[in-house]
Enzyme design. Structure first.
Site, PDB file in Angstrom:
ATOM      1  N   CYS A  68      30.777 -19.215  20.146  1.00  0.00           N
ATOM      2  CA  CYS A  68      29.826 -20.247  19.689  1.00  0.00           C
ATOM      3  C   CYS A  68      29.380 -21.120  20.853  1.00  0.00           C
ATOM      4  O   CYS A  68      29.008 -22.275  20.664  1.00  0.00           O
ATOM      5  CB  CYS A  68      30.458 -21.123  18.617  1.00  0.00           C
ATOM      6  SG  CYS A  68      30.556 -20.345  17.016  1.00  0.00           S
ATOM      7  N   SER A 108      35.122 -18.819  18.074  1.00  0.00           N
ATOM      8  CA  SER A 108      34.845 -17.825  19.113  1.00  0.00           C
ATOM      9  C   SER A 108      33.351 -17.498  19.184  1.00  0.00           C
ATOM     10  O   SER A 108      32.689 -17.373  18.154  1.00  0.00           O
ATOM     11  CB  SER A 108      35.613 -16.542  18.809  1.00  0.00           C
ATOM     12  OG  SER A 108      36.967 -16.842  18.653  1.00  0.00           O
ATOM     13  N   LYS A 112      45.407 -15.576  23.833  1.00  0.00           N
ATOM     14  CA  LYS A 112      45.490 -16.007  22.430  1.00  0.00           C
ATOM     15  C   LYS A 112      46.929 -15.939  21.907  1.00  0.00           C
ATOM     16  O   LYS A 112      47.372 -16.794  21.155  1.00  0.00           O
ATOM     17  CB  LYS A 112      44.581 -15.145  21.560  1.00  0.00           C
ATOM     18  CG  LYS A 112      43.141 -15.097  22.010  1.00  0.00           C
ATOM     19  CD  LYS A 112      42.505 -16.456  21.958  1.00  0.00           C
ATOM     20  CE  LYS A 112      41.023 -16.382  22.300  1.00  0.00           C
ATOM     21  NZ  LYS A 112      40.395 -17.701  22.310  1.00  0.00           N
ATOM     22  N   HIS A 145      42.296 -24.535  20.634  1.00  0.00           N
ATOM     23  CA  HIS A 145      41.206 -23.636  21.042  1.00  0.00           C
ATOM     24  C   HIS A 145      40.035 -24.518  21.500  1.00  0.00           C
ATOM     25  O   HIS A 145      39.027 -24.640  20.819  1.00  0.00           O
ATOM     26  CB  HIS A 145      40.833 -22.780  19.826  1.00  0.00           C
ATOM     27  CG  HIS A 145      39.943 -21.624  20.126  1.00  0.00           C
ATOM     28  ND1 HIS A 145      39.149 -21.037  19.173  1.00  0.00           N
ATOM     29  CD2 HIS A 145      39.714 -20.923  21.262  1.00  0.00           C
ATOM     30  CE1 HIS A 145      38.474 -20.027  19.702  1.00  0.00           C
ATOM     31  NE2 HIS A 145      38.798 -19.944  20.982  1.00  0.00           N
ATOM     32  N   ARG A 187      32.410  -8.464  27.841  1.00  0.00           N
ATOM     33  CA  ARG A 187      33.024  -9.634  28.475  1.00  0.00           C
ATOM     34  C   ARG A 187      32.996  -9.554  29.992  1.00  0.00           C
ATOM     35  O   ARG A 187      32.950  -8.467  30.573  1.00  0.00           O
ATOM     36  CB  ARG A 187      34.500  -9.727  28.043  1.00  0.00           C
ATOM     37  CG  ARG A 187      34.712  -9.890  26.548  1.00  0.00           C
ATOM     38  CD  ARG A 187      34.408 -11.299  26.116  1.00  0.00           C
ATOM     39  NE  ARG A 187      34.631 -11.497  24.697  1.00  0.00           N
ATOM     40  CZ  ARG A 187      35.149 -12.615  24.173  1.00  0.00           C
ATOM     41  NH1 ARG A 187      35.502 -13.616  24.943  1.00  0.00           N
ATOM     42  NH2 ARG A 187      35.282 -12.736  22.874  1.00  0.00           N
ATOM     43  N   ARG A 199      38.994  -8.533  19.171  1.00  0.00           N
ATOM     44  CA  ARG A 199      40.271  -8.885  18.556  1.00  0.00           C
ATOM     45  C   ARG A 199      40.326  -8.271  17.152  1.00  0.00           C
ATOM     46  O   ARG A 199      39.299  -7.967  16.553  1.00  0.00           O
ATOM     47  CB  ARG A 199      40.412 -10.402  18.447  1.00  0.00           C
ATOM     48  CG  ARG A 199      40.673 -11.081  19.787  1.00  0.00           C
ATOM     49  CD  ARG A 199      40.934 -12.563  19.623  1.00  0.00           C
ATOM     50  NE  ARG A 199      39.765 -13.297  19.207  1.00  0.00           N
ATOM     51  CZ  ARG A 199      39.462 -13.652  17.990  1.00  0.00           C
ATOM     52  NH1 ARG A 199      40.282 -13.364  16.977  1.00  0.00           N
ATOM     53  NH2 ARG A 199      38.355 -14.308  17.702  1.00  0.00           N
ATOM     54  N   TYR A 209      42.214  -4.298  24.625  1.00  0.00           N
ATOM     55  CA  TYR A 209      41.097  -5.222  24.714  1.00  0.00           C
ATOM     56  C   TYR A 209      41.509  -6.690  24.690  1.00  0.00           C
ATOM     57  O   TYR A 209      42.285  -7.111  23.841  1.00  0.00           O
ATOM     58  CB  TYR A 209      40.122  -4.986  23.555  1.00  0.00           C
ATOM     59  CG  TYR A 209      38.710  -5.383  23.931  1.00  0.00           C
ATOM     60  CD1 TYR A 209      37.874  -4.483  24.560  1.00  0.00           C
ATOM     61  CD2 TYR A 209      38.240  -6.673  23.715  1.00  0.00           C
ATOM     62  CE1 TYR A 209      36.586  -4.846  24.950  1.00  0.00           C
ATOM     63  CE2 TYR A 209      36.963  -7.044  24.102  1.00  0.00           C
ATOM     64  CZ  TYR A 209      36.147  -6.118  24.715  1.00  0.00           C
ATOM     65  OH  TYR A 209      34.878  -6.477  25.109  1.00  0.00           O
ATOM     66  N   ASP A 218      38.259 -22.425  27.176  1.00  0.00           N
ATOM     67  CA  ASP A 218      38.738 -21.804  25.928  1.00  0.00           C
ATOM     68  C   ASP A 218      39.965 -22.481  25.302  1.00  0.00           C
ATOM     69  O   ASP A 218      40.052 -22.564  24.096  1.00  0.00           O
ATOM     70  CB  ASP A 218      39.046 -20.322  26.191  1.00  0.00           C
ATOM     71  CG  ASP A 218      39.166 -19.506  24.913  1.00  0.00           C
ATOM     72  OD1 ASP A 218      38.378 -19.749  23.986  1.00  0.00           O
ATOM     73  OD2 ASP A 218      40.040 -18.633  24.849  1.00  0.00           O
TER      74      ASP A 218
HETATM   75  C1  OXD Z   1      37.865 -15.634  21.453  1.00  0.00           C
HETATM   76  C2  OXD Z   1      37.929 -15.525  22.924  1.00  0.00           C
HETATM   77  O1  OXD Z   1      37.743 -14.592  20.775  1.00  0.00           O
HETATM   78  O2  OXD Z   1      38.023 -16.571  23.569  1.00  0.00           O
HETATM   79  O3  OXD Z   1      37.942 -16.754  20.939  1.00  0.00           O
HETATM   80  O4  OXD Z   1      37.928 -14.400  23.458  1.00  0.00           O
HETATM   81 MN    MN Z   2      38.312 -18.300  22.353  1.00  0.00          MN
END
Ligand code: OXD
Ligand code: MN
Length: 583
Positions: free
Chosen positions: A251, A249, A207, A227, A365, A70, A198, A276
């Protein structure tokens, strides 16, 4: 295929006349369509098949090396008033933003197909679900959207019936980072994204829609778009509690959502509803209920192995799209900490050479349908969602934050959420490992001014007396030698059990200036190699450090000026006063 909805038809026509595609394809979401796109992309080199004996239905996509995460610095919230976007967002005036990005869309789809993707965020028959249409020139986006959302004919029918939908326009453009922008127009329910293919930059349902636009909508409609993962914990007696957990993100949200109870916990089960995003609504009885707007996972690959997350490891053995991982000699996907196999090629398709860095990009990913997860809960399809017993915030902190603590009440919990800080990760392009404030793990995703967002959170206390309890956890505390003090992963269930016991009022806690904490003996460590002294350290509150922390939280909150809600200011003052008195 086209549509009976004039507003949709007119928008599609106007986009086509600006972007000039060679052809327009309306996506029906069928298996045949998915297969045809996969075959086309394998022929054109956008995808390559992985070893189909060992990884059936799995494909590899290697993105442009400049397009791997991102891009928060190129992400804008474009509201009429700059103050409405808040200092938590980059802002541009809507007219200026449209003009800037529309020029980049001029002719951008020449020689390409323009795909129209109707999608539904949330169960197709849920009153809480919301609709969107993404227009894109990327077939990779189409197949990812099919895995991540309920996309196609059924969504289109609902869009035509309701007439309202979020408009998302995306083109990969020329992938030049100088011409890359992700722009949100919450007042117009519109997203425009160009120059990246991406993840969150391009799969606009995620998002951009389900967090930035939805958080804005949620505020006006009285709900929350967060989130958060949603997980169900079932004890051996068959009692299930649902928790909604917000972590920044990368974590460990996916790991927690798919947690496997350790051997010591016979009879316990964990159900995944989402990894998520959660949309939270108060029901008629005042219970907070959650749906997961997504239907698939776009998870970080490195670190996934049999031990850390067996469910995910097994889940991505079939029907998965891998982006930016390495490969082995016999063309299996490979990533750091996979623990099996050896890399032969890296994420840029080069022969693997450790001098070039890791084989898999740290933000590589997997995209996979949620139904491939062994712990998938069919309640993820329930139109009314599930009732939430506890909200859990967390961050990646080497020191300071104890393993777990409980907020005194809802308003204190909002302060705890607003004060979340974490080390930055590879999920965003930028420096990694720097501690930053990430309130409610929403710093990159809140579509409006954080001060107004906290007011909105606080307003729930006036609307219900059945709100969930709020907690904070930290799995990442380290000793002086940089060793993690807590084993994490499946063992985190031991901490969730304390959380559930607190929700059920089955256990007392110690009151401290920062909230309620377990005594070391309250966390079941049977069978764990964690010493008493380590538990003491994990559950210690260093008053001096917390004074400093609260002064930094105070400065951060003050930076929101006049709009900061008084109730949040006074929650902060209360904690500061308690810390001042503590020894
Ligand atoms: C993030 C994702 O970046 O879920 O939080 O991809
Ligand atoms: Mn996320």
């Amino acid at each position: 295929m086209t549509t009976t909805l004039p507003a949709l038809k007119e928008w599609v026509d106007s986009v086509a006349s600006r972007t000039q595609p060679d052809r327009i394809a309306w996506c029906d979401g069928s298996e045949d369509e998915y297969r045809a796109l996969i075959d086309e992309m394998c022929a054109s080199g956008v995808l390559s098949p992985l070893n189909q004996d060992k990884y059936p239905g799995c494909y590899l996509h290697l993105s442009d090396p400049s397009d791997v995460a991102r891009v928060e610095h190129l992400t804008f919230v474009c509201t009429e008033s700059e103050q409405d976007a808040g200092q938590n967002n980059h802002w541009m005036a809507p007219d200026e933003a449209h003009a800037k990005i529309d020029t980049l869309f001029d002719g951008a789809m020449r020689g390409r197909t323009m795909y129209v993707i109707p999608y539904c965020m949330g169960p197709i028959d849920s009153p809480y679900a919301r609709l969107g249409v993404e227009i894109t020139d990327s077939p990779y986006v189409v197949v990812n959207m099919r895995l991540m959302t309920r996309m196609g004919s059924e969504a289109l029918q609902r869009i035509e019936k309701e007439g309202t939908f979020v408009k998302g326009l995306h083109s990969t453009g020329d992938l030049d980072p100088e011409r890359r922008f992700i722009m949100h127009f919450p007042e117009e329910l519109t997203i425009k994204s160009i120059g990246s293919g991406y993840g969150g930059n391009a799969l606009l349902g995620k998002k951009c829609h389900a967090l930035r636009i939805a958080s804005y909508q949620a505020r006006t409609e009285g709900w929350l778009a967060e989130h958060m993962l949603i997980v169900g914990i079932e004890n051996p007696e068959g009692e299930v509690h649902y928790l909604a957990c917000a972590f920044p993100s990368a974590c460990g949200k996916t790991n927690l959502a798919m947690l496997i109870p350790p051997e010591s916990h016979e009879g316990w089960r964990v159900w995944t509803l989402g990894d998520d995003i959660a949309w939270l609504h108060l029901d008629g009885e005042g219970m907070l209920r959650a749906i997961n707007p997504e239907a698939g996972y776009f998870g970080v690959v490195p670190g996934t192995n049999e031990k850390t997350n067996k469910n995910a490891f097994d889940m991505i053995r079939a029907d998965t799209i891998f982006t930016n991982v390495g490969t082995t000699e016999d063309n299996e996907p490979w990533w750091e900490d996979k623990k099996v196999g050896e890399p032969a090629r890296d994420w840029q398709g080069r022969d693997y050479d450790p001098e070039n860095g890791p084989a898999a990009h740290p933000n590589s990913r997997f995209t996979v349908s949620a139904t491939r997860n062994k712990s998938y809960s069919t309640l993820a399809d329930a139109p009314d969602g599930v009732p939430i017993s506890a909200i859990v915030f967390g961050g990646r902190r080497k020191e300071l934050a104890p393993l777990v603590y409980e907020a005194r009440d809802w308003n204190h919990g909002v302060l705890v959420g607003a004060g979340v800080a974490s080390e930055t990760t590879a999920a965003n392009i930028g420096e990694v490992g720097v501690v930053r404030r990430d309130p409610m793990a929403m710093k990159p995703f809140c579509g409006y001014n954080f001060a107004d967002y906290w007011s909105h959170w606080l307003s729930f206390a006036d609307r219900s007396d059945k709100l969930p309890k709020i907690f904070h956890v930290n799995w990442f505390r380290q000793d002086n030698d940089g060793k993690f003090l807590w084993p994490g992963f499946g063992e985190n269930l031991r901490v969730l059990r304390w959380i559930i016991d607190r929700c059920e009022q089955r256990i007392d806690a110690q009151e401290t200036p920062i909230g309620y904490l377990p005594r070391p003996e309250d966390i079941d460590t049977n069978g764990l190699d964690v010493k008493d002294a380590t538990m003491e350290a994990l559950l210690s509150v260093n008053v001096e450090q917390w004074r400093e922390e609260m002064s930094s939280v105070g400065e951060y909150l003050d930076s929101y000026g006049e709009r900061l809600p008084d109730a949040l200011r006074s929650e902060h003052e209360k904690v500061v006063a308690e810390l001042a008195e503590a020894s």
